[in-house]
Design a protein around this motif. Structure first.
Motif, mmCIF file in Angstrom:
data_model
loop_
_atom_site.group_PDB
_atom_site.id
_atom_site.type_symbol
_atom_site.label_atom_id
_atom_site.label_comp_id
_atom_site.label_asym_id
_atom_site.label_seq_id
_atom_site.Cartn_x
_atom_site.Cartn_y
_atom_site.Cartn_z
ATOM 1 N N VAL A 8 0.767 -1.093 -0.063
ATOM 2 C CA VAL A 8 0.001 -0.170 -0.023
ATOM 3 C C VAL A 8 0.714 1.458 -0.002
ATOM 4 O O VAL A 8 1.966 1.227 0.358
ATOM 5 N N THR A 12 -1.764 5.786 2.098
ATOM 6 C CA THR A 12 -3.118 4.790 2.347
ATOM 7 C C THR A 12 -2.674 4.502 3.770
ATOM 8 O O THR A 12 -3.747 4.173 4.568
ATOM 9 N N TYR A 16 -5.220 5.030 7.118
ATOM 10 C CA TYR A 16 -5.732 3.919 7.390
ATOM 11 C C TYR A 16 -5.552 4.016 8.980
ATOM 12 O O TYR A 16 -6.418 3.431 9.751
ATOM 13 N N GLN A 193 -6.558 -5.317 2.388
ATOM 14 C CA GLN A 193 -6.919 -4.802 1.232
ATOM 15 C C GLN A 193 -6.887 -5.554 0.097
ATOM 16 O O GLN A 193 -8.038 -5.425 -0.895
#
Length: 364
Positions: A8, A12, A16, A193
């Motif tokens: 990621v 992100t 998160y 994810q």
């Protein structure tokens, strides 16, 4: 076998874990806030009522006020960048106050260096900021502490060697543990994810699956009703895909599905939502499309799909499609629109079945 997931991005990752990191920062700030008074009492025991104590009192008051203000700001921190900036502005006076306290203590007292060794290790572990942000303040603090140690203890001794080793080991250990924790959290997020993505994607064609399409459709339908705009759904069926798979193998059927998906993407708009709804059935959500727009997109999609056969192992597999269209009406739901589109599709499918049977017979 170890499974690797796509990494990621840093943005992100920070976004998160923003809520979790913000809670961690609030706990740390509270600890510093409530330990300021005992630390001030320790300063009093060493200095008594002197100018040094007054200077430390001013510094610790600044830390207390800054910590109280930061606690309020952390309650509504909007972004990871803001959290990083606020924490960095708080870290600097905290470390400076600790260094000033160390510098004011007697030369023969080594106890504060033991606290520093613990502090530099916990610093990296407890503060959930990128290591590139934490390194600079800590390097300055450790370097200044070692210079202070060299100034206070000019003669090399076992104490100075031990304290130097503890400071460096504490900083290195904290940095290494923090780097491992960041890598571990990033891997967890990457796996989560990827699993979430796979649960919404059709593995053959790479477009969204039925469940995700229904979720998107319900959301878009509500948005279009609120804005008073048109919404249409296009249903496309690959005629006799089962016969192609039976005659040429399942891999041939997959090749047809992938190629038809590519052609439909070229024929539709970039913001249309294409989904594999069933084994040989696709749905296309057409935002802000009236009945005329939907018919025009359907005709273009049909022409693009039928433009040329699908090549497979030196053979040409001719593909025909049946299509149905439905445009949103008052009181519609995503399910009711799909029902009307399916009814339209059924009529088109009957008309195509006989023609396609003759084509398959000729290829066999």
């Amino acid at each position: 076998m170890q499974v690797r997931y796509p990494d990621v991005s840093d943005e992100t990752y920070r976004s998160y874990y923003l809520k979790q990191d913000r809670g961690q920062c609030r706990k740390l700030v509270r600890i510093v806030l409530w330990t300021s008074l005992p630390l001030l009492y320790v300063d009093y025991l060493f200095h008594g009522l002197t100018i040094s104590l007054l200077a430390l009192l001013v510094l610790r008051t600044v830390v207390v006020i800054g910590s109280a203000v930061l606690l309020k700001r952390l309650a509504t921190t909007p972004s990871a960048e803001t959290l990083q900036r606020d924490m960095l502005l708080w870290i600097v006076p905290v470390l400076f106050t600790q260094f000033a306290s160390n510098a004011s203590l007697p030369r023969e007292y080594f106890g504060h260096y033991l606290i520093d060794a613990w502090l530099v290790m916990i610093y990296f572990i407890a503060i959930p900021l990128p290591l590139r942000v934490l390194r600079a303040p800590m390097i300055v603090f450790v370097t200044a502490s070692l210079c202070l140690l060299a100034y206070q203890q000019a003669a090399l001794s076992a104490y100075t060697i031990s304290v130097t080793s503890m400071l460096l080991a504490g900083a290195y250990s904290g940095h290494a543990i923090s780097a491992y924790l960041h890598r571990y959290r990033r891997k967890i997020l990457s796996a989560e994810q990827e699993i979430e993505r796979q649960s919404t994607i059709d593995p053959v064609t790479g477009v969204v699956n039925r469940r995700e399409f229904m979720r998107i459709s319900d959301s878009e339908l509500q948005r279009h009703v609120r804005l008073g705009k048109s919404l249409s759904i296009l249903v496309l069926d690959l005629d006799q895909l089962k016969q192609i798979s039976d005659l040429h193998g399942h891999h041939a059927g997959d090749i047809v599905l992938v190629e038809v998906t590519r052609r439909m993407k070229r024929a539709t708009r970039s913001y249309d939502c294409l989904a594999r709804y069933g084994n040989e059935e696709f749905c296309i959500l057409l935002p802000e499309a009236s009945a005329e727009d939907a018919d025009r997109i359907a005709a273009r999609t049909r022409a693009t799909v039928l433009a040329m056969p699908v090549a497979y192992s030196g053979k040409e597999l001719r593909v025909t499609v049946s299509m149905g269209v439905a445009t949103m009406q008052e009181g519609d739901t995503a399910s009711s629109m799909l029902q009307r589109a399916d009814a339209s599709l059924a009529k088109a499918r009957v008309a195509n079945d006989h023609a396609y049977d003759s084509v398959i017979g000729g290829e066999a």
